[in-house]
Design an enzyme around this catalytic site. Structure first.
Site, PDB file in Angstrom:
ATOM      1  CG  LEU A  70     -12.240  44.856  26.166  1.00  8.33           C
ATOM      2  CD1 LEU A  70     -12.733  46.205  26.655  1.00  8.33           C
ATOM      3  CD2 LEU A  70     -13.272  43.777  26.473  1.00  8.33           C
ATOM      4  CG  ASP A  71      -5.849  43.939  20.952  1.00  9.04           C
ATOM      5  OD1 ASP A  71      -5.737  44.669  19.955  1.00  9.04           O
ATOM      6  OD2 ASP A  71      -5.312  42.814  21.049  1.00  9.04           O
ATOM      7  CD  GLU A  74      -8.403  45.065  16.848  1.00  6.84           C
ATOM      8  OE1 GLU A  74      -7.746  45.282  15.816  1.00  6.84           O
ATOM      9  OE2 GLU A  74      -7.895  44.636  17.895  1.00  6.84           O
ATOM     10  CG  ASP A 134      -3.988  47.207  14.474  1.00  6.86           C
ATOM     11  OD1 ASP A 134      -2.903  46.684  14.770  1.00  6.86           O
ATOM     12  OD2 ASP A 134      -5.057  46.926  15.028  1.00  6.86           O
TER      13      ASP A 134
END
Length: 582
Positions: free
Chosen positions: A262-263, A298, A389
């Site tokens: 899950l971002d 995250e 990222d």
């Protein structure tokens, strides 16, 4: 077209189009502010009926492969929960039943202790950039010792190129990658090779182009709060919670996934007594799929709460990355500044406790972050030396091996893959990839200009990265981000290093991990840029001697090593590992 006003499908799902048997399909849309909603199917518009909670529903006879749309107050719009689109995000949706898949072979999953994650961007992973091409490389990854692939988001966005975090149709696989069936083929190929499949999902925002929910369901969003990417989502609304929970269950059930990442959950703000993320975890864990399901977050807050519930197995650990990165590169700007003060000391904390920042004061920071998390299992931390990222959000997309001493990069690689945390590699890292991974997208017009200018502003705190940021909309930027084009001899050297380390991990270290932890880690600084770590388990222990720029002040006791890079007693960059079983 026949129709029926049945309020919900037998499955209990309310969003989107779901087959109901006998040639019937159930359609549902939440649009509480709309005055009229109709289903456009087969050239006809059929009115939908409104429930008290703002859901519009209808049941109609249809076939998979037909195109449809919702006509909301006279405007035809795609289904926000479409399982497939007929074309781009602005046009009609297409009926598809992902649950009709006839999977070949059984799959019972893998325990989390065995996870070695490989983060993959489908569009650049192969020359073709498709699910089908990626499927052909799954056995190759498994042969290296990879046990899980993590696919960057695939929910459809406008245009062909992108990282996936600008999706607006989160149930529909991006068509530039292939069809939904081909995505299922990729999952099947990975699992046939013995690897789990984890999908990165974005529940904190929608992309800037094609998110029509803003227009016909403004209640989906909070009026007064924004995230860094746009309007904040209102998770106090039951229909909103249902949208994302149905999405999670859809991917896990219909695509036979093993987990979700899950971002940016720190942007999922929910004042409800029962937080959305807890409800999501409960609903996922209630699934009876015959395999373990692993949820990863995250979370910039360094909070252990979600992992304490045991609904979530792990969180990405940026603290570890920042300590390693600053130790090897000396960079000290932007978010690296607090870690650049004493990166070896921070690495001692990361290897001991998991997180570095646990609410204590930090050099150069006015605010505190995190809470103590050392009570969590070491496997509750996903450690990495590189991610999409941390590489892609650099101005020039440089990878770690291009920024530091080559031997130092090898030591960091060995430390990552043999410590008892969950290691994650970013695609190409397994072969020492030096090609950049840049930020790229496929916007047009004003949005393209705003994105380009935004990238330039983003690096004002990173002056050493240079002033020229590649145009994210240029196809050349996308093409430059493809890995596996380097020197074959150098790539084979790194491939062999990765294979040996992961073989050691699987054969010697994972069995100790599964026996259970037997006390806290004992990690100590042994020199200005050297440290020693011992992780105790019920069935033995793992010891690592790590030099990241200088040898220890006192040479370690001579003992046989299970693996070594250089001489840990004398070389500035060296690594030695001892695995002992009781």
């Amino acid at each position: 077209m026949t129709q029926d006003r049945t309020p919900a499908a037998a499955s209990g799902n309310r969003w989107g189009a779901r087959p109901g048997g006998g040639g019937q399909w159930h359609f549902g849309l939440w649009a509480p502010s709309a005055k009229e909603v109709a289903l456009r199917l087969g050239g006809e518009d059929s009115p939908m009926s409104r429930d008290d909670d703002g859901f519009w529903t209808v049941t109609a006879r249809a076939e998979a492969g037909q195109d449809y749309a919702f006509v909301i107050d006279g405007e035809a719009r795609p289904d926000p929960a479409a399982r497939q689109q007929a074309g781009d995000v602005h046009g009609p949706s297409r009926l598809f039943d992902p649950g009709a898949r006839d999977w070949r072979g059984d799959w019972s999953g893998r325990p989390w202790d065995e996870a070695v994650i490989y983060e993959m961007h489908v569009g650049t992973f192969t020359e073709a950039g498709t699910f089908r091409a990626a499927a052909e490389k799954m056995q190759e990854l498994a042969d290296l010792g990879i046990t899980a692939i993590e696919i960057m988001p695939v929910g459809q966005w406008q245009g062909a190129r992108g990282w996936g975090y600008d999706g607006v149709l989160p149930f529909a696989p991006h068509p530039a990658y292939g069809t939904p069936e081909e995505m299922q083929d990729l999952v099947e190929a990975a699992q046939a090779a013995g690897m789990m499949v984890i999908l990165d999902v974005v529940y904190n925002h929608f992309g800037p182009d094609g998110a029509y929910l803003h227009a016909y369901a403004p209640e989906f969003f909070e009026e007064e709060r924004h995230t860094p990417w746009g309007a904040a989502i209102d998770f106090t609304q039951e229909a909103v919670r249902a949208f994302f929970i149905e999405n999670a269950l859809h991917w896990l059930r219909d695509y036979r996934l093993d987990g979700l990442r899950l971002d940016a959950v720190h942007q999922i703000i929910d004042p409800s007594p029962h937080h959305f993320l807890v409800e999501l975890g409960e609903r996922v864990q209630a699934l009876e799929l015959g395999r373990p399901i692993h949820l990863i977050t995250e979370d910039e807050r360094n909070e252990p709460e979600l992992r304490d519930t045991q609904l979530y197995v792990a969180s990405w650990n940026d603290d570890y990355h920042h300590a390693v990165h600053t130790a090897l590169t000396g960079e000290s700007e932007g978010y690296y500044a607090p870690f650049a003060h004493d990166p070896i000391g921070d690495l001692v904390l990361a290897l001991t406790r998991g997180h570095v920042e646990e609410g204590q004061p930090r050099h150069g920071k006015e605010t505190r972050r995190g809470r103590p998390a050392s009570h969590l299992p070491w496997t509750a931390f996903v450690n990495s030396n590189q991610t999409h990222d941390q590489v892609g959000n650099r101005a020039l997309g440089e990878r770690l091996v291009s920024l530091t001493d080559p031997r130092g990069a090898e030591v960091a690689h060995a430390m990552l893959l043999t410590s008892p945390f969950i290691p994650m590699l970013f695609m190409g890292e397994e072969v020492g990839e030096t090609a950049p991974f840049l930020f790229f997208c496929d916007h047009e017009g004003e949005l393209a200009r705003l994105t380009r200018e935004g990238r330039q502003r983003e690096f004002k705190d990173f002056l050493s990265f240079g002033e020229e940021v590649p145009d994210p909309n240029a196809k050349e930027t996308f093409e430059r981000s493809r890995p596996f084009r380097g020197d074959p001899e150098a790539m084979e050297h790194w491939r062999d290093l990765t294979r040996r380390l992961l073989s050691l991990r699987a054969e010697r270290i994972v069995p100790l991990m599964t026996s259970g932890r037997a006390g806290p880690a004992r990690v100590a600084r042994t020199g200005p840029r050297a440290l020693s770590a011992l992780w105790p388990f019920k069935d033995g222990y793992v010891v690592a001697r790590i030099n990241l720029g200088s040898p220890p002040d006192t040479p370690p006791t001579t003992e046989p090593h299970d693996f070594a890079i250089g001489d840990p007693a004398a070389d500035p960059f060296a690594f030695a590992l001892i695995v002992s079983r009781n």
